[in-house]
Design a protein around this motif. Structure first.
Motif, mmCIF file in Angstrom:
data_model
loop_
_atom_site.group_PDB
_atom_site.id
_atom_site.type_symbol
_atom_site.label_atom_id
_atom_site.label_comp_id
_atom_site.label_asym_id
_atom_site.label_seq_id
_atom_site.Cartn_x
_atom_site.Cartn_y
_atom_site.Cartn_z
ATOM 1 N N THR A 1 0.801 -1.136 0.069
ATOM 2 C CA THR A 1 -0.099 0.006 -0.015
ATOM 3 C C THR A 1 0.854 1.278 -0.118
ATOM 4 O O THR A 1 0.400 2.214 -0.625
ATOM 5 C CB THR A 1 -0.953 0.004 1.059
ATOM 6 O OG1 THR A 1 -1.696 -1.149 1.138
ATOM 7 C CG2 THR A 1 -1.866 1.236 1.237
ATOM 8 N N GLY A 2 2.044 1.092 0.662
ATOM 9 C CA GLY A 2 2.924 2.389 0.551
ATOM 10 C C GLY A 2 3.933 2.443 -0.375
ATOM 11 O O GLY A 2 4.690 3.507 -0.435
ATOM 12 N N LEU A 3 3.944 1.507 -1.297
ATOM 13 C CA LEU A 3 5.215 1.568 -2.279
ATOM 14 C C LEU A 3 5.059 2.629 -3.095
ATOM 15 O O LEU A 3 6.062 3.293 -3.503
ATOM 16 C CB LEU A 3 5.058 0.308 -2.919
ATOM 17 C CG LEU A 3 6.263 -0.059 -4.080
ATOM 18 C CD1 LEU A 3 7.507 -0.083 -3.312
ATOM 19 C CD2 LEU A 3 6.148 -1.442 -4.756
ATOM 20 N N SER A 4 3.751 3.154 -3.536
ATOM 21 C CA SER A 4 3.556 4.117 -4.374
ATOM 22 C C SER A 4 4.017 5.325 -3.943
ATOM 23 O O SER A 4 4.379 6.251 -4.562
ATOM 24 C CB SER A 4 2.270 4.192 -4.873
ATOM 25 O OG SER A 4 1.349 4.354 -3.651
ATOM 26 N N LEU B 1 1.397 -10.899 -5.634
ATOM 27 C CA LEU B 1 0.411 -10.708 -6.528
ATOM 28 C C LEU B 1 0.016 -9.184 -6.701
ATOM 29 O O LEU B 1 -0.065 -8.559 -7.818
ATOM 30 C CB LEU B 1 -0.805 -11.313 -6.343
ATOM 31 C CG LEU B 1 -0.703 -12.940 -6.475
ATOM 32 C CD1 LEU B 1 -2.169 -13.472 -6.067
ATOM 33 C CD2 LEU B 1 -0.191 -13.343 -8.123
ATOM 34 N N GLY B 2 0.263 -8.419 -5.613
ATOM 35 C CA GLY B 2 0.106 -6.981 -5.608
ATOM 36 C C GLY B 2 1.307 -6.306 -6.453
ATOM 37 O O GLY B 2 1.103 -5.477 -6.860
ATOM 38 N N SER C 1 -2.859 -2.187 -6.659
ATOM 39 C CA SER C 1 -1.836 -3.269 -5.921
ATOM 40 C C SER C 1 -2.688 -3.672 -4.604
ATOM 41 O O SER C 1 -2.398 -4.755 -4.328
ATOM 42 C CB SER C 1 -0.198 -2.642 -5.665
ATOM 43 O OG SER C 1 -0.366 -1.412 -4.932
ATOM 44 N N THR C 2 -2.991 -2.597 -3.936
ATOM 45 C CA THR C 2 -3.648 -3.154 -2.915
ATOM 46 C C THR C 2 -4.911 -3.897 -2.879
ATOM 47 O O THR C 2 -5.079 -5.077 -2.267
ATOM 48 C CB THR C 2 -4.233 -1.752 -2.041
ATOM 49 O OG1 THR C 2 -3.261 -0.888 -1.605
ATOM 50 C CG2 THR C 2 -5.028 -2.142 -0.582
ATOM 51 N N MET C 3 -5.510 -3.781 -3.756
ATOM 52 C CA MET C 3 -6.941 -4.553 -4.150
ATOM 53 C C MET C 3 -6.363 -5.795 -4.654
ATOM 54 O O MET C 3 -7.204 -6.762 -4.733
ATOM 55 C CB MET C 3 -7.880 -3.920 -5.157
ATOM 56 C CG MET C 3 -8.661 -2.789 -4.570
ATOM 57 S SD MET C 3 -9.667 -3.075 -3.415
ATOM 58 C CE MET C 3 -8.567 -2.431 -1.730
ATOM 59 N N ALA C 4 -5.248 -5.955 -5.593
ATOM 60 C CA ALA C 4 -4.834 -7.202 -6.156
ATOM 61 C C ALA C 4 -4.508 -7.990 -4.877
ATOM 62 O O ALA C 4 -4.609 -9.246 -4.751
ATOM 63 C CB ALA C 4 -3.594 -7.107 -6.817
ATOM 64 N N HIS C 5 -3.745 -7.436 -3.799
ATOM 65 C CA HIS C 5 -3.396 -8.264 -2.738
ATOM 66 C C HIS C 5 -4.763 -8.603 -1.975
ATOM 67 O O HIS C 5 -4.789 -9.730 -1.472
ATOM 68 C CB HIS C 5 -2.609 -7.346 -1.799
ATOM 69 C CG HIS C 5 -2.112 -7.996 -0.574
ATOM 70 N ND1 HIS C 5 -1.999 -7.324 0.779
ATOM 71 C CD2 HIS C 5 -1.956 -9.329 -0.234
ATOM 72 C CE1 HIS C 5 -1.647 -8.161 1.721
ATOM 73 N NE2 HIS C 5 -1.802 -9.426 1.044
#
Length: 461
Positions: free
Chosen positions: A205-208, A250-251, A420-424
């Motif tokens: 979530t914070g990678l972006s 996957l995220g 990415s958060t929703m993929a995770h």
């Protein structure tokens, strides 16, 4: 439209009366009101900081104080009014179905506890939007602070991995373990509770945020800071891999797929296509990609962990989750419209009637399925509509030629965070933890702030 409705107009008239009353005058003369913006900023930062090391109760306390301060300011500062976007309308409708689900639950008290957590998250989101609308210059420092927190967690995670921290029971598949696969020490950072899946989702979530500062400094042609944030971005990716969280993997794939689209868009817009890029830059990009893939393939503990995603029933952890998915699906079929009510305590009580013996669970390990089970099909459809509209609107802002350059970067970072958060979240429910919720809703608040602002310039071009 609801955003310009008579209902909203009446609320703003009510606020006007309070602001111009004797109570409003008294409140504006108070010491608290004189320092309200500073206090809001302090507790906002404390809320973000608390996600990396403090308990859920402490995170919630800081968030509620932040919300209370913003409500106090809204009530008594002259000229303040409520603004909502079309995105907010969808979220409010979703929340109404959540309320209906609460009162329809057979375990009202347990569901109430889960509901109150959702109230805190939604209040924090709307308070963040209100705060950013009045303090637009705080957006970039907020993103930077999140990037710093994520970088710190990444350093801790890498340190834990190479020091081979002991894995807690249930973190790895012990049914088919080899000496090589045991080498993967799953990092859990400083989060509370200590859980590698939670850390994986948190970093995803914070990678972006780290990407945002990398891109901003790249576009400013600041080589030193570009290299610094490129290194931190790589470190964050490595830390995610060291968590061993397959949902986070996957995220990460979703993140880089969207990132690849961004690179392609940028190259076409600036250089006219990859054909016009110098060969040494193409070789550098190919070399970095090859090194990354080779590092994963040549590290058995990591490659086997990734490949195990596709083992399904052959992996004990995935097999366990498939049993939970099956039971949760039957729970949804029996409660398709209102759901069973909110919260993991409520879920666990009712799940006991559906579970296979020995496969206890606190959630469905799938965010869409969890929403359907807890609040019914209509809540799920509205949440899916909310996420879809957020992504679509963000892309429209990003592709708009009138959007300031740095604002484009921040908005694209929001897109990366959401996707990415929703993929995770398709394969895990740590999204319901306050650590992820706080960072996630800050990203949505930044997007909504831009939607509600006619002239938002984060920094100069």
């Amino acid at each position: 439209m609801f955003t310009n409705s008579l209902f909203l107009e009446n609320i703003n008239k009510f606020l006007y009366r309070i602001q111009n009353s004797s109570a409003g005058v008294y409140a504006r003369d108070s010491l608290l009101f004189c320092h309200i913006d500073f206090l809001c900023w302090i507790f906002f930062i404390l809320t973000i900081f608390s996600t990396c090391c403090l308990s859920s109760g402490t995170i919630g306390a800081f968030a509620l104080i932040f919300c209370g301060l913003n409500i106090f300011k809204m009530l008594f500062k002259k000229g303040e009014s409520i603004k909502i976007s079309g995105l907010d309308v969808i979220l409010i409708l979703y929340f109404l179905f959540v309320i209906v689900s609460l009162f329809g639950s057979s375990l009202f008290i347990l569901s109430l506890k889960g509901f109150l957590k959702n109230v805190v998250y939604f209040l924090f989101y709307f308070s963040s939007v209100y705060f950013f609308l009045n303090n637009k210059k705080k957006i970039l420092p907020t993103v930077l602070f999140i990037a710093v927190i994520m970088s710190y967690e990444s350093i801790v995670a890498v340190f834990q991995h190479f020091n081979r921290v002991e894995a807690l029971a249930g973190w790895v598949d012990t049914s088919s373990m080899t000496s090589e696969s045991q080498l993967l020490s799953r990092s859990f950072g400083t989060l509370n509770p200590s859980n590698p899946n939670l850390l994986g989702g948190y970093l995803i979530t914070g990678l972006s945020s780290i990407f945002a500062y990398f891109a901003i400094n790249y576009l400013k042609r600041d080589k030193r800071r570009t290299l610094l944030f490129a290194g931190l971005l790589a470190l964050n990716v490595v830390a995610i891999i060291f968590t061993g969280c397959r949902g986070a993997y996957l995220g990460l794939i979703a993140f880089f797929l969207v990132f690849a689209w961004c690179i392609n868009h940028y190259v076409k817009a600036v250089f006219g296509g990859f054909r016009n890029i110098k060969k040494r830059y193409k070789n550098l990009l190919a070399g970095i990609l090859a090194i990354g893939i080779a590092a994963i393939i040549l590290t058995p503990s990591i490659s086997r962990r990734f490949v195990s995603i596709f083992h399904f029933r052959g992996d004990s952890s995935i097999s366990f989750r498939m049993n939970v998915y099956e039971a949760a699906w039957h729970m949804f079929q029996d409660n398709p419209f209102l759901g069973i009510g909110l919260g993991n305590l409520n879920f666990r009580e009712i799940y006991g009637l559906y579970m296979k013996t020995g496969f206890d669970a606190l959630g469905s390990y799938c965010v869409p399925l969890e929403i359907a089970v807890e609040s019914g099909i209509f809540a799920l459809l509205l949440f899916a509509l909310f996420i879809t509209c957020a992504i679509v609107k963000a892309f429209k802002i990003f592709l708009n030629s009138d959007t300031p350059r740095n604002a484009k970067v921040i908005i694209f970072a929001v897109i990366l965070a959401i996707i990415s958060t929703m993929a995770h979240g398709l394969f895990d429910t740590v999204w319901y933890r306050p650590q992820l919720q706080i960072i996630f809703w800050i990203n949505i608040a930044v997007l909504n702030t831009y939607m509600l602002s006619t002239n938002l310039k984060l920094v100069k071009r």
